[in-house]
Design a protein around this motif. Structure first.
Motif, PDB file in Angstrom:
ATOM      1  N   ALA A 315     -63.067   6.317  26.305  1.00 46.03           N
ATOM      2  CA  ALA A 315     -61.948   6.372  25.377  1.00 46.03           C
ATOM      3  C   ALA A 315     -60.646   6.609  26.147  1.00 46.03           C
ATOM      4  O   ALA A 315     -59.623   5.965  25.890  1.00 46.03           O
ATOM      5  N   ILE A 316     -60.697   7.524  27.133  1.00 45.62           N
ATOM      6  CA  ILE A 316     -59.503   7.790  27.927  1.00 45.62           C
ATOM      7  C   ILE A 316     -59.118   6.546  28.729  1.00 45.62           C
ATOM      8  O   ILE A 316     -57.941   6.183  28.814  1.00 45.62           O
ATOM      9  N   LEU A 318     -59.650   3.472  27.883  1.00 43.21           N
ATOM     10  CA  LEU A 318     -59.020   2.531  26.951  1.00 43.21           C
ATOM     11  C   LEU A 318     -57.567   2.909  26.712  1.00 43.21           C
ATOM     12  O   LEU A 318     -56.661   2.066  26.755  1.00 43.21           O
ATOM     13  N   LEU A 319     -57.315   4.216  26.495  1.00 41.42           N
ATOM     14  CA  LEU A 319     -55.946   4.666  26.224  1.00 41.42           C
ATOM     15  C   LEU A 319     -55.055   4.428  27.437  1.00 41.42           C
ATOM     16  O   LEU A 319     -53.912   4.002  27.291  1.00 41.42           O
TER      17      LEU A 319
ATOM     18  N   GLY B 103     -58.096   3.703  19.985  1.00 45.13           N
ATOM     19  CA  GLY B 103     -58.490   4.480  21.158  1.00 45.13           C
ATOM     20  C   GLY B 103     -58.440   5.978  20.890  1.00 45.13           C
ATOM     21  O   GLY B 103     -59.352   6.714  21.283  1.00 45.13           O
ATOM     22  N   PHE B 106     -61.401   6.932  18.727  1.00 45.47           N
ATOM     23  CA  PHE B 106     -62.583   6.885  19.583  1.00 45.47           C
ATOM     24  C   PHE B 106     -62.665   8.151  20.439  1.00 45.47           C
ATOM     25  O   PHE B 106     -63.716   8.781  20.563  1.00 45.47           O
ATOM     26  N   LEU B 107     -61.511   8.548  20.998  1.00 43.97           N
ATOM     27  CA  LEU B 107     -61.461   9.733  21.868  1.00 43.97           C
ATOM     28  C   LEU B 107     -61.774  10.999  21.081  1.00 43.97           C
ATOM     29  O   LEU B 107     -62.593  11.823  21.517  1.00 43.97           O
TER      30      LEU B 107
END
Lengths: 355, 297
Positions: A315-316, A318-319, B103, B106-107
């Motif tokens: 997730a990180i 992706l960000l 995102g 998701f995180l």
């Protein structure tokens, strides 16, 4: 033959040689990851067609994959296996005895997914932007909910178990025929999309992405091309779904929640929206990383066991990509020889300048 | 169906509807200003519920204090999310900022799994909410009664904030025209933070009440309510606070009454809201109360 065609054929040959070496040397766990990356290439490249090239953010991919996976599984299982699976409610009439070979089952899975793509796309693609995203997300979820509730066709939430693997590759008996099916399908998917993007249809898709109004003014039929992109995309999603079902051997509706769509979107974004080669590279990288980072879940550096840490990392990732490298690995360009040369071989580049 | 049974379902529907309405307001306010579907909004429900759970369970706080802290912290988290993940992308294509929102969601979910564990936890419902009251043959659990009451109080406060205060006027101005309002001396960043703060606080209240009604906590619990409340906001006409309330009640009542009248369709309960969404989008894409926006070429 053109020079470009020859180099492309050489690349395909190189991939095939790599695969032959891989299946001789790798253990079954690594082979499984190799196969999984092949399946994810199909997912990512097909999702990239509608999201990256045509610029229509749709989030229904998991639904099409589900249609493909279920169609394939119901067509390939024999009647004994079906009876074993459907112990709560029997399977409805023509399906319970019907059994097809691997190739026809896979193609029908793709076609049914494409039909679903058309049924979803025809109404939904009249919408735009975030409305389209949320409507397709809704359609994907509806497909999953229908599959959970139609017990006599899909076995409901119990899922299907023991889906057989193919034992031949186009009538040639082989040990790892599934690997060949997956990778041949992946290569065909990539080549097809590269050719499609280079054709007049591909230019129309890109025109729609850049400016819908201008594209329409130039005579591009918006609706026709958007639906076409959606149908092609869902066809390949269905094929991928069939291969995934065959690879994993067990499917149930919960596998096809929109988390699956998010995972594929992650691959597409990291690869670069609108680049087939980017999606291909990123599918392999992400699939391998997903396995390689498993040690994060099992506790490391004296940390206790933290299940889920791996996905936090993703997730990180992706960000970070979205915030700092919005173009991803490839942006919206393709990997070409001249670019590779510029990257690795400075001497080649210098020679070219001198000429 | 007897009248009592019908009233029973009706009260259930109203209380579910007011929950949806409360959370939908957050979506609609953020969309009104940033034109962004804040996918992470639903996960604030989860965060608030877990903070409230740990406040009572581990720090042994009285429930009202714990709930208050949960609302405060979720509000802060909402504001931080905007600053970290949406503000840098304000001039990017909308598809990018949407993916950023996905995102964040998701995180938060996966962070929830790491920090809180994937196993469901039972939420302790305070005495006052768990008691069963009887109104002329209709049995109502305390929480079913309190949810609409709290929702109405919060709605009145919100309407006052938006229509009768200076900050509310600024919010409406930013929603109407982002660039012009910054030229008129409105601190747009502060107003956006305020909007996220108010929206997140409402989601947090909604989340706590959600876990009072359905007292089981898992890190992915925010997904479905989040999606449904977004649908409620779209159905009512996104960007319009009244619309969000109407959409929320429509969805809540529709869902409960569908199951009440057609028990065979109970498996399709979650599909109801999606089907409603698709019908609305195809028939009237701006929603029930939404204004028609002229397209600029």
């Amino acid at each position: 033959m053109k020079k470009k065609t020859i180099t492309s054929l050489l690349i395909i040959l190189a991939v095939i040689i790599c695969l032959i070496i891989a299946q001789r040397t790798l253990d079954s766990f690594s082979l499984r990851i190799l196969n999984l990356s092949g399946v994810y290439i199909i997912f990512a490249v097909s999702m990239n067609l509608i999201n990256g090239f045509t610029g229509q953010l749709t989030l229904g991919h998991a639904g099409f994959i589900a249609v493909g996976a279920y169609t394939y599984s119901l067509l390939i299982m024999d009647s004994d296996l079906k009876q074993m699976n459907f112990f709560l409610k029997p399977l409805i009439s023509p399906l319970d005895t019907l059994q097809l070979g691997f190739f026809p089952a896979m193609i029908i899975a793709g076609l049914l997914a494409a039909l679903t793509g058309f049924l979803v796309g025809a109404p939904a693609l009249r919408l735009r932007g975030d409305y389209l995203a949320i409507a397709t997300l809704g359609f994907g979820e509806i497909i999953r909910i229908i599959f959970t509730n139609t017990q006599s066709i899909t076995n409901g939430s119990l899922g299907l178990k023991g889906i057989p693997k193919p034992d031949n590759f186009f009538f040639i008996k082989m040990d790892n025929s599934l690997m060949w099916w997956i990778w041949v399908a992946a290569i065909i998917t990539v080549v097809f999309h590269l050719l499609l993007i280079d054709s007049s249809y591909g230019r129309a898709f890109k025109a729609i992405r850049e400016d819908e109004k201008a594209a329409q003014a130039m005579g591009v039929s918006l609706f026709k091309h958007k639906v076409m992109a959606m149908v092609i995309s869902s066809f390949f999603a269905g094929i991928g779904g069939a291969l995934l079902a065959s690879l994993i051997g067990t499917i149930d509706p919960l596998m096809f929640r929109f988390t699956l769509t998010y995972n594929i979107l992650l691959i597409v974004v990291i690869g670069g929206m609108g680049s087939t080669s980017g999606a291909t590279i990123s599918a392999i990288v992400v699939t391998v990383l997903m396995e390689a980072l498993r040690f994060l879940d099992q506790g490391f550096l004296g940390l206790p066991e933290l299940p889920g840490l791996r996905m936090v990392v993703f997730a990180i990732l992706l960000l970070i990509v979205v915030l700092f490298y919005p173009k991803g690995i490839m942006g919206n360009e393709e990997l070409t020889w001249s670019k590779l040369r510029r990257l690795f071989g400075k001497p080649f580049a210098a020679k070219e300048v001198n000429r | 169906m007897t009248l009592e049974l019908f009233l029973q379902h009706l009260t259930n529907g109203i209380s579910l509807g007011s929950l949806y309405a409360l959370i939908a307001i957050g979506y609609t306010m953020v969309y009104g200003i940033l034109r962004l579907i804040n996918f992470a909004h639903g996960d604030l429900i989860m965060v608030a519920a877990y903070i409230a759970f740990y406040g009572v369970g581990i720090f042994a706080l009285p429930w009202y204090l714990s709930f208050f802290i949960a609302v405060l912290l979720s509000m802060t988290l909402g504001i931080i999310t905007e600053k970290a993940a949406y503000k840098p992308l304000r001039n990017s294509p909308r598809i990018t900022i949407l993916i950023s929102a996905i995102g964040v969601s998701f995180l938060l979910q996966n962070l929830g799994i790491v920090l809180f564990g994937g196993r469901p936890k039972a939420f302790q419902v305070p005495e006052i909410f768990a008691k069963v009251y009887n109104f002329g043959g209709v049995n109502i659990v305390g929480v079913t009664f309190f949810i609409p009451v709290i929702t109405v109080i919060l709605l009145i406060l919100l309407v006052y904030l938006i229509n009768f205060t200076k900050a509310g006027m600024a919010m409406r101005a930013v929603a109407k025209d982002y660039d012009t309002s910054s030229l008129m001396g409105i601190d747009v960043n502060r107003i956006i933070s305020l909007t996220f703060g108010v929206g997140s606080a409402l989601a947090a209240v909604g989340g706590i009440m959600w876990s009072l009604k359905f007292p089981q906590l898992i890190p992915t619990m925010g997904l479905m309510p989040g999606l449904k409340c977004f649908i409620a906001a779209v159905v009512g006409g996104i960007g319009n606070v009244t619309g969000a309330v109407v959409g929320g009640f429509l969805l809540g009542l529709g869902e409960i009454l569908l199951v009440a009248f057609f028990p065979d369709l109970s498996g399709y309960r979650d599909a109801f809201s999606f089907i409603l969404l698709i019908i609305i989008l195809l028939v009237k894409p701006t929603g029930i109360m939404g204004e028609k926006i002229a397209e600029k070429v």
